[in-house]
Design a protein around this motif. Sequence first.
Motif, PDB file in Angstrom:
ATOM      1  N   SER A  49      16.847 -44.235  -1.088  1.00 41.73           N
ATOM      2  CA  SER A  49      17.521 -45.504  -1.346  1.00 41.73           C
ATOM      3  C   SER A  49      16.519 -46.449  -1.966  1.00 41.73           C
ATOM      4  O   SER A  49      15.316 -46.213  -1.914  1.00 41.73           O
ATOM      5  CB  SER A  49      18.075 -46.069  -0.045  1.00 41.73           C
ATOM      6  N   ASP A  50      17.030 -47.517  -2.543  1.00 45.96           N
ATOM      7  CA  ASP A  50      16.148 -48.442  -3.252  1.00 45.96           C
ATOM      8  C   ASP A  50      15.813 -49.634  -2.361  1.00 45.96           C
ATOM      9  O   ASP A  50      16.703 -50.412  -2.004  1.00 45.96           O
ATOM     10  CB  ASP A  50      16.838 -48.918  -4.532  1.00 45.96           C
ATOM     11  N   ASP A  51      14.559 -49.763  -2.001  1.00 42.70           N
ATOM     12  CA  ASP A  51      14.092 -50.881  -1.170  1.00 42.70           C
ATOM     13  C   ASP A  51      14.542 -50.789   0.287  1.00 42.70           C
ATOM     14  O   ASP A  51      14.553 -51.798   0.989  1.00 42.70           O
ATOM     15  CB  ASP A  51      14.533 -52.254  -1.739  1.00 42.70           C
ATOM     16  N   HIS A  52      14.910 -49.600   0.745  1.00 44.56           N
ATOM     17  CA  HIS A  52      15.269 -49.469   2.160  1.00 44.56           C
ATOM     18  C   HIS A  52      13.988 -49.263   2.964  1.00 44.56           C
ATOM     19  O   HIS A  52      13.289 -48.274   2.797  1.00 44.56           O
ATOM     20  CB  HIS A  52      16.227 -48.296   2.375  1.00 44.56           C
ATOM     21  N   ILE A  92       6.261 -50.801  -6.066  1.00 39.32           N
ATOM     22  CA  ILE A  92       7.454 -51.240  -6.792  1.00 39.32           C
ATOM     23  C   ILE A  92       8.200 -50.018  -7.313  1.00 39.32           C
ATOM     24  O   ILE A  92       7.656 -48.913  -7.379  1.00 39.32           O
ATOM     25  CB  ILE A  92       7.199 -52.241  -7.946  1.00 39.32           C
ATOM     26  N   CYS A  93       9.463 -50.262  -7.712  1.00 37.88           N
ATOM     27  CA  CYS A  93      10.409 -49.156  -7.933  1.00 37.88           C
ATOM     28  C   CYS A  93       9.933 -48.100  -8.920  1.00 37.88           C
ATOM     29  O   CYS A  93       9.717 -46.950  -8.552  1.00 37.88           O
ATOM     30  CB  CYS A  93      11.740 -49.704  -8.440  1.00 37.88           C
ATOM     31  N   THR A  94       9.826 -48.479 -10.199  1.00 33.72           N
ATOM     32  CA  THR A  94       9.582 -47.480 -11.235  1.00 33.72           C
ATOM     33  C   THR A  94       8.248 -46.762 -11.024  1.00 33.72           C
ATOM     34  O   THR A  94       8.199 -45.531 -11.130  1.00 33.72           O
ATOM     35  CB  THR A  94       9.696 -48.135 -12.631  1.00 33.72           C
ATOM     36  N   GLY A 332      12.854 -44.372   1.249  1.00 37.16           N
ATOM     37  CA  GLY A 332      13.108 -45.487   0.337  1.00 37.16           C
ATOM     38  C   GLY A 332      11.978 -45.473  -0.672  1.00 37.16           C
ATOM     39  O   GLY A 332      10.901 -44.951  -0.374  1.00 37.16           O
ATOM     40  N   ASP A 333      12.163 -46.041  -1.857  1.00 38.89           N
ATOM     41  CA  ASP A 333      11.117 -45.892  -2.872  1.00 38.89           C
ATOM     42  C   ASP A 333       9.873 -46.723  -2.567  1.00 38.89           C
ATOM     43  O   ASP A 333       8.825 -46.507  -3.154  1.00 38.89           O
ATOM     44  CB  ASP A 333      11.647 -46.161  -4.292  1.00 38.89           C
ATOM     45  N   GLN A 334       9.975 -47.656  -1.646  1.00 34.14           N
ATOM     46  CA  GLN A 334       8.823 -48.340  -1.046  1.00 34.14           C
ATOM     47  C   GLN A 334       9.333 -49.086   0.175  1.00 34.14           C
ATOM     48  O   GLN A 334      10.521 -49.056   0.464  1.00 34.14           O
ATOM     49  CB  GLN A 334       8.090 -49.332  -1.948  1.00 34.14           C
ATOM     50  N   GLY A 335       8.417 -49.781   0.846  1.00 30.91           N
ATOM     51  CA  GLY A 335       8.847 -50.660   1.934  1.00 30.91           C
ATOM     52  C   GLY A 335       9.336 -51.980   1.372  1.00 30.91           C
ATOM     53  O   GLY A 335       9.469 -52.156   0.154  1.00 30.91           O
ATOM     54  N   ASP A 345      11.091 -58.938  -0.818  1.00 31.06           N
ATOM     55  CA  ASP A 345      10.529 -58.063  -1.855  1.00 31.06           C
ATOM     56  C   ASP A 345       9.368 -57.210  -1.321  1.00 31.06           C
ATOM     57  O   ASP A 345       9.279 -56.983  -0.116  1.00 31.06           O
ATOM     58  CB  ASP A 345      10.139 -58.865  -3.098  1.00 31.06           C
ATOM     59  N   LYS A 346       8.512 -56.713  -2.238  1.00 27.31           N
ATOM     60  CA  LYS A 346       7.546 -55.655  -1.857  1.00 27.31           C
ATOM     61  C   LYS A 346       6.168 -55.980  -2.441  1.00 27.31           C
ATOM     62  O   LYS A 346       5.576 -56.971  -2.062  1.00 27.31           O
ATOM     63  CB  LYS A 346       8.074 -54.302  -2.338  1.00 27.31           C
ATOM     64  N   ARG A 347       5.583 -55.106  -3.264  1.00 29.22           N
ATOM     65  CA  ARG A 347       4.337 -55.346  -4.029  1.00 29.22           C
ATOM     66  C   ARG A 347       3.063 -55.408  -3.214  1.00 29.22           C
ATOM     67  O   ARG A 347       2.052 -54.807  -3.577  1.00 29.22           O
ATOM     68  CB  ARG A 347       4.430 -56.679  -4.839  1.00 29.22           C
TER      69      ARG A 347
HETATM   70 CA    CA Z   1      12.592 -50.177  -5.073  1.00 30.84          CA
END
Ligand code: CA
Length: 510
Positions: A49-52, A92-94, A332-335, A345-347
């Motif tokens: 999932s994205d950002d889960h 981050i996602c990509t 998830g693609d990151q925390g 957000d993340k980063r």
């Molecule tokens: Ca993401």
Amino acid sequence: MEGLGMIEMDRRRFVKRSALGVLGVALGARISEAAIGPDKRPNILFIMSDDHTSQAISAYGGRLARVCPTPNIDRLAREGMLFENCFVTNSICTPSRSAIMTGKYSHKNGVYKFTALDQSQPTLPKIMQRAGYHTSLIGKYHLYSNPVGLDYFSVLPGQGDYHNPEFIRKGDEHPSGWVGRGKRTAYQGHSSDVIADQALEYLKNRRPEDKPFLFFCHFKAPHDTWEYAGRYRDFLEDAEIPEPPNLFDDYEGRSDMLREQLQYIGSDWGDHTNFEEDTEHLKGQARKKKQYQLYIKKYLRCVKGVDDNVGRILDYLDESGLAENTIVMYTGDQGFFLGEHGLYDKRIMYEEALRMPFLVRWPRQIKPGATSNGMILNVDFAPTIMAAAGVQTPAEMQGRSFLPLLKGNQPSDWRTSMYYRYYYSHFHTEPHYGVRTYRHKLIYFDRIKQWELYDLRMDPREMNNVYGDPEYQRVVKELKRELKRLQRELDDDPADIGDKPGLGALASNH
Ligand code: CA
């Protein structure tokens, strides 16, 4: 070549028919694939999932476990293994998706930020396809270039839409090489439902039955702007969602990064969490509290939609009998920050954004209910999946298979530290790199030349920067040495700030 292919196909059909004929008569029963020597390597279902983030998965415990349980995702922990220390190498996602597909860090796969993946390098789908797997991906892709190595795909263009999303399917690629320009097919419904519908259709009808599959099922949710399906409108409506204890972190003693970033709750950047109309009558902490409630409820309603749809997929694996020989991974693609340090957000290399959820079920191979605190990284996913399929990992991949950890045996030379690097993109979040061990975390913000050091055992919420503390000078020295060692080992030049144009230069229009 074509002729040879035809002969080969006819031979296989003949063998299959003969075997069915002889055994079918002999046994008077439906012949299982086992009788004709099919490929028995495990199927792999990789759900992302994205950002889960792990704080929003009840199997990880935490303050949200009771208010928003995720019983379906939790099944994977109950029936398989939960990893407590799975980390992303660039949050981050990509870049994370690229690291997963290539088994390499950003500076080696060329995707430092939101740029296109160069598909000419070895990737997980290409290698698994060559090894005889049926490879497919449905949902969020976000690597910009046309997918290579996938026998089937149906992907959202870029971020895609939450409601009535369009997809670009295999065969509809654009000759320019940009997947987002391909021919689009519209679907009705919420993206999480539509992605799960397509996943079920793939599992039921689209995959060949004589091959194992590697299937990436990638939900768009719960990425911002957290638009949930209508049926969750009332979910959590009357609940008061617990706040993290550091929602009002005053950033004292930390680098300037925290004071300068725009990813705090209530920020105007991107207009994601200020909820102006609903909160403009409030001031100070009361306003931030309200913004937090509005934000987290939207996020959790999206999480609920993902969890329900994961349940549909797991149920089908059970009903069809596929579950027995299928490795199911969830990540998830990151925390993501859910109000910790007052952020979303993340980063940033803080725990909430650095840690990826990772749960895996593999019947008869993984002991049910197991947990591992072994340090694993997103670059390890590809080598692990290959190892599970008996496929050799190319030397250029930097990750390491954690297959032994899945079986409960952590090798004595397993990593005890990890390297992280984030490159400047937006939100005014300073770029940084750092090293995390089981006990400590050292972060260097290279543009502003400032350091942070946390003792995670004494200070798990990372509120107390001990970089200047005389008692920690030996640790500082050791960690700086380890940071350099990791940079050498991974061949990362600190001067490489990720501004090489490469394929990515074209991606800004997409
Ligand atoms: Ca993401």
